[in-house]
Design a protein around this motif. Sequence first.
Motif, PDB file in Angstrom:
ATOM      1  N   MET A 162      38.770  38.761  38.047  1.00 20.92           N
ATOM      2  CA  MET A 162      39.978  38.770  38.873  1.00 20.92           C
ATOM      3  C   MET A 162      40.094  37.461  39.652  1.00 20.92           C
ATOM      4  SD  MET A 162      40.711  42.455  40.605  1.00 20.92           S
ATOM      5  CE  MET A 162      39.753  43.619  39.625  1.00 20.92           C
ATOM      6  N   ARG A 163      41.279  36.935  39.739  1.00 22.73           N
ATOM      7  CA  ARG A 163      41.489  35.722  40.540  1.00 22.73           C
ATOM      8  C   ARG A 163      42.178  36.149  41.823  1.00 22.73           C
ATOM      9  NH1 ARG A 163      44.891  31.859  37.546  1.00 22.73           N
ATOM     10  NH2 ARG A 163      45.469  33.639  36.257  1.00 22.73           N
ATOM     11  N   THR A 164      41.524  35.923  42.953  1.00 23.48           N
ATOM     12  CA  THR A 164      42.077  36.420  44.213  1.00 23.48           C
ATOM     13  C   THR A 164      42.897  35.340  44.912  1.00 23.48           C
ATOM     14  OG1 THR A 164      40.032  35.873  45.329  1.00 23.48           O
ATOM     15  CG2 THR A 164      40.256  38.128  44.555  1.00 23.48           C
ATOM     16  N   ALA A 165      43.825  35.795  45.735  1.00 22.07           N
ATOM     17  CA  ALA A 165      44.738  34.884  46.420  1.00 22.07           C
ATOM     18  C   ALA A 165      45.243  35.558  47.695  1.00 22.07           C
ATOM     19  CB  ALA A 165      45.901  34.538  45.504  1.00 22.07           C
ATOM     20  N   ILE A 166      46.058  34.827  48.437  1.00 18.80           N
ATOM     21  CA  ILE A 166      46.649  35.377  49.667  1.00 18.80           C
ATOM     22  C   ILE A 166      48.063  34.805  49.803  1.00 18.80           C
ATOM     23  CG2 ILE A 166      45.644  33.552  51.111  1.00 18.80           C
ATOM     24  CD1 ILE A 166      45.298  35.719  53.340  1.00 18.80           C
ATOM     25  N   ALA A 167      48.954  35.600  50.352  1.00 21.07           N
ATOM     26  CA  ALA A 167      50.341  35.151  50.527  1.00 21.07           C
ATOM     27  C   ALA A 167      50.477  34.435  51.868  1.00 21.07           C
ATOM     28  CB  ALA A 167      51.286  36.344  50.481  1.00 21.07           C
ATOM     29  N   THR A 168      51.289  33.378  51.892  1.00 17.19           N
ATOM     30  CA  THR A 168      51.462  32.616  53.141  1.00 17.19           C
ATOM     31  C   THR A 168      52.039  33.484  54.257  1.00 17.19           C
ATOM     32  OG1 THR A 168      53.609  31.866  52.318  1.00 17.19           O
ATOM     33  CG2 THR A 168      51.754  30.349  52.062  1.00 17.19           C
ATOM     34  N   VAL A 169      52.749  34.555  53.871  1.00 18.11           N
ATOM     35  CA  VAL A 169      53.393  35.411  54.875  1.00 18.11           C
ATOM     36  C   VAL A 169      52.365  36.115  55.774  1.00 18.11           C
ATOM     37  CG1 VAL A 169      53.515  37.559  53.529  1.00 18.11           C
ATOM     38  CG2 VAL A 169      55.346  36.997  55.132  1.00 18.11           C
ATOM     39  N   CYS A 170      51.105  36.162  55.352  1.00 18.60           N
ATOM     40  CA  CYS A 170      50.073  36.863  56.137  1.00 18.60           C
ATOM     41  C   CYS A 170      49.765  36.151  57.456  1.00 18.60           C
ATOM     42  CB  CYS A 170      48.759  36.939  55.359  1.00 18.60           C
ATOM     43  SG  CYS A 170      48.864  37.784  53.784  1.00 18.60           S
ATOM     44  N   LEU A 171      50.015  34.821  57.483  1.00 22.29           N
ATOM     45  CA  LEU A 171      49.426  34.019  58.566  1.00 22.29           C
ATOM     46  C   LEU A 171      50.464  33.416  59.504  1.00 22.29           C
ATOM     47  CD1 LEU A 171      46.862  32.014  56.407  1.00 22.29           C
ATOM     48  CD2 LEU A 171      46.507  34.197  57.571  1.00 22.29           C
ATOM     49  N   SER A 172      49.994  33.054  60.684  1.00 25.12           N
ATOM     50  CA  SER A 172      50.818  32.344  61.653  1.00 25.12           C
ATOM     51  C   SER A 172      50.822  30.848  61.301  1.00 25.12           C
ATOM     52  CB  SER A 172      50.249  32.536  63.059  1.00 25.12           C
ATOM     53  OG  SER A 172      48.980  31.935  63.142  1.00 25.12           O
ATOM     54  N   ALA A 179      42.184  53.204  39.852  1.00 24.43           N
ATOM     55  CA  ALA A 179      43.206  53.329  38.806  1.00 24.43           C
ATOM     56  C   ALA A 179      43.450  51.966  38.158  1.00 24.43           C
ATOM     57  CB  ALA A 179      44.494  53.890  39.399  1.00 24.43           C
ATOM     58  N   LEU A 180      43.511  50.923  38.997  1.00 19.89           N
ATOM     59  CA  LEU A 180      43.714  49.568  38.475  1.00 19.89           C
ATOM     60  C   LEU A 180      42.513  49.161  37.612  1.00 19.89           C
ATOM     61  CD1 LEU A 180      45.514  46.997  38.605  1.00 19.89           C
ATOM     62  CD2 LEU A 180      44.047  46.231  40.490  1.00 19.89           C
ATOM     63  N   GLY A 181      41.323  49.476  38.111  1.00 20.56           N
ATOM     64  CA  GLY A 181      40.090  49.151  37.381  1.00 20.56           C
ATOM     65  C   GLY A 181      40.091  49.788  35.996  1.00 20.56           C
ATOM     66  N   GLY A 223      41.353  47.875  33.065  1.00 20.51           N
ATOM     67  CA  GLY A 223      40.623  46.671  32.673  1.00 20.51           C
ATOM     68  C   GLY A 223      41.261  45.411  33.235  1.00 20.51           C
ATOM     69  N   PHE A 224      42.126  45.575  34.245  1.00 21.05           N
ATOM     70  CA  PHE A 224      42.842  44.444  34.851  1.00 21.05           C
ATOM     71  C   PHE A 224      41.871  43.349  35.288  1.00 21.05           C
ATOM     72  CE2 PHE A 224      44.545  42.356  38.692  1.00 21.05           C
ATOM     73  CZ  PHE A 224      45.707  41.824  38.165  1.00 21.05           C
ATOM     74  N   ASN A 225      42.202  42.116  34.917  1.00 24.58           N
ATOM     75  CA  ASN A 225      41.347  40.993  35.311  1.00 24.58           C
ATOM     76  C   ASN A 225      42.206  39.795  35.708  1.00 24.58           C
ATOM     77  OD1 ASN A 225      38.912  39.770  35.804  1.00 24.58           O
ATOM     78  ND2 ASN A 225      38.717  38.973  33.724  1.00 24.58           N
ATOM     79  N   ARG A 256      31.288  51.639  42.818  1.00 22.26           N
ATOM     80  CA  ARG A 256      31.795  52.927  42.331  1.00 22.26           C
ATOM     81  C   ARG A 256      31.896  52.969  40.815  1.00 22.26           C
ATOM     82  NH1 ARG A 256      35.586  51.924  46.115  1.00 22.26           N
ATOM     83  NH2 ARG A 256      37.164  51.591  44.523  1.00 22.26           N
ATOM     84  N   THR A 257      32.287  51.845  40.219  1.00 23.96           N
ATOM     85  CA  THR A 257      32.634  51.906  38.798  1.00 23.96           C
ATOM     86  C   THR A 257      31.741  51.046  37.913  1.00 23.96           C
ATOM     87  OG1 THR A 257      34.137  50.032  38.891  1.00 23.96           O
ATOM     88  CG2 THR A 257      35.067  52.180  39.476  1.00 23.96           C
ATOM     89  N   GLY A 258      30.920  50.197  38.519  1.00 19.62           N
ATOM     90  CA  GLY A 258      30.074  49.309  37.723  1.00 19.62           C
ATOM     91  C   GLY A 258      30.863  48.169  37.093  1.00 19.62           C
ATOM     92  N   ALA A 259      32.129  47.997  37.507  1.00 14.92           N
ATOM     93  CA  ALA A 259      32.968  46.949  36.919  1.00 14.92           C
ATOM     94  C   ALA A 259      32.340  45.584  37.169  1.00 14.92           C
ATOM     95  CB  ALA A 259      34.372  47.000  37.529  1.00 14.92           C
TER      96      ALA A 259
END
Length: 628
Positions: free
Chosen positions: A1-11, A226-228, A231-233, A271-274
């Motif tokens: 999985m490639r993680t990210a964050i939206a600019t809207v989260c921050l001041s 459910a997402l796991g 096989g979402f990656n 939980r899932t061993g993913a």
Amino acid sequence: MRTAIATVCLSGTLTEKIEAIAAAQFKGVEIFENDLLSFNGTPADARRMIEGFGLRTITFQPFRDFEGMPEPQRSKVFARAERKFDVMQELGCDLLMVCSNVSPDSLGGIDRAAADFHELGERATRRGMRVAFEALSWGRHIHDYRDSWEVVRRANHPAVGLVLDSFHVLARNTDLSAIRSIPSDKIFLVQMADAPRLDMDYLSWSRHYRCFPGQGDLPIDAFMDALGATGFNGLLSLEIFNDRFRAGSARSVAIDGQRSLIVMLDELRRRTGAALPEHSVLPPKATCSGVEFVEFAVDERSAAGFEQILAGLGFQKAGRHRSKSVTHWRQGDINIVVNADKEGFAHSFNITHGTSVCALALRVGDAPGTVDRAVRLLDQPFQQPVGPGELNIPAVRGLGGSLLYFVDHKSGLDRLWDVDFEPTEVRDFTGVGLTSVDHVSQSMHYEEMLTWLLFYNSLLDVRKAPVQVVIDPGGVVQSQAIETRDGSLRLILNASQSQRTLSSRFLTELFGSGVQHIALATGDILETAKRLKANGIDLLPIPENYYDDLEVRTDLAAEDVERLRASNILYDREGGAEYFQAYTKTLEGGFFFEIVERRSYQGYGAVNAPIRLASQTRLAAEAVPSGL
Ligand SMILES: O=C(O)c1ccc(O)c(O)c1
Ligand SMILES: [Mg+2]
């Protein structure tokens, strides 16, 4: 999985946001259109700035009110989309996020929407781009991910995919099982947000109260399972609209975001061993069995007075530090360290904050493992030189720059009272009958509350109690308890938006966030109160009216109420469980102690808090002399 964050989260401005996101070790960012519109430069300048911080723009969003428009609007939205593709080309971003239409002009019909998306897919492909569709929980026709998925499925275009936003899915309590049968390559983006359980319209709830996974009450784990299963990656991004985050420190909120993702993915793995990225494999949450010690930073001027108060409370000097001007005071299972050394951390803390709690030590199963977990969660480890033969107790930075130490049996750190201290002759530590630390209450800025909630519950095996709202004479205080299952550790986080509450005034007096009070447990509060009185300790006076009401509110006998009244003890009951509380007067700097007796009671006497706060406020206004 490639993680990210939206600019809207921050001041902050776009540049400040990007800088904070990069500092929190993210690699991807969702650019909110408004952040680009307010950026003083071209999209190409923004791209250079973003890439200069080592980040990639994973999506540009939101594109609004697109599907199901009748003509002539339909032609206009396609023209608008082409303009956005131009911007994205310059920005170096190939995914446009489209959220479901909220316009009263829009027409329903899955096939109509699918046809619009097919055409958008064709246009995107010509530009080397893709589009992804999100069902807003308040969308006019599409507000359920099962419908947005059906639109995407029928659009049947390789450049058209789905966005799953955990808030929109979970807020509506949508059945999660249909997620499991979505082909993972059609999920172009997953947006993660938690939220407290609130009873309000979806739009207001979403735009003001979202929070990071683990800070709220939504079943994030069930969503991830459910997402796991698909096989979402692909791309998984935090998207939080929260008033406190917008007012808080961008640096610290971005780190909270990264911390919450690391924990969430590690829990999924457990939980899932993913198989997940290397950085998400953590040592387990620390099992915690209470407070080993509370350390006060004092100076030469205040040390004697403070020790006199401890003695009045029934503490006895149990040891003197072998190399520092530090003493160990003990009663029952409670250890207090009084640090008057002229060097080191406590000394600097005292210079800034005055007499105050500069460190807490928790009893954990594995102290080095706890710090290892903390470091992987981007907490700040702390070390300072120790004398020869002395124990090096692992620690991290806690609230307001204080320290959180970890003491275990496994590494022999629980021998600290014999190793680092020269014991005194005292052998009986019964004192006034105080036996253990019941809870520690910390006051902080309102904007920091979710940060410290996540700090504790990402590191320790604890659960959070529902937030209590307490009425102070100067405003409203939010109170969040964090507890181990067996109640051996109980921490309270307090914060207020009003400047005039006791909690806020404490921040001013302390010059920062910190421990405002410590509650000590006794098995017999009437006996303890008697002995405190004999020691010259006055408890906080409680008004007569409270006791008149107590007689009618509870079925306590009149003579029992009279005994409580005579000792200024507050009382609560829940079913067969009972709670007794009394308070010392406030010390210089705003700190105070509480004495509690629990009889199977699990709460904190929230009904009594306004009474106690009013008494403390009244006493502060009367400007009592310093000390107890
Ligand atoms: O509140 C909104 O309008 C909004 C915009 C974009 C999103 O991804 C979202 O989940 C909500
Ligand atoms: Mg969203």
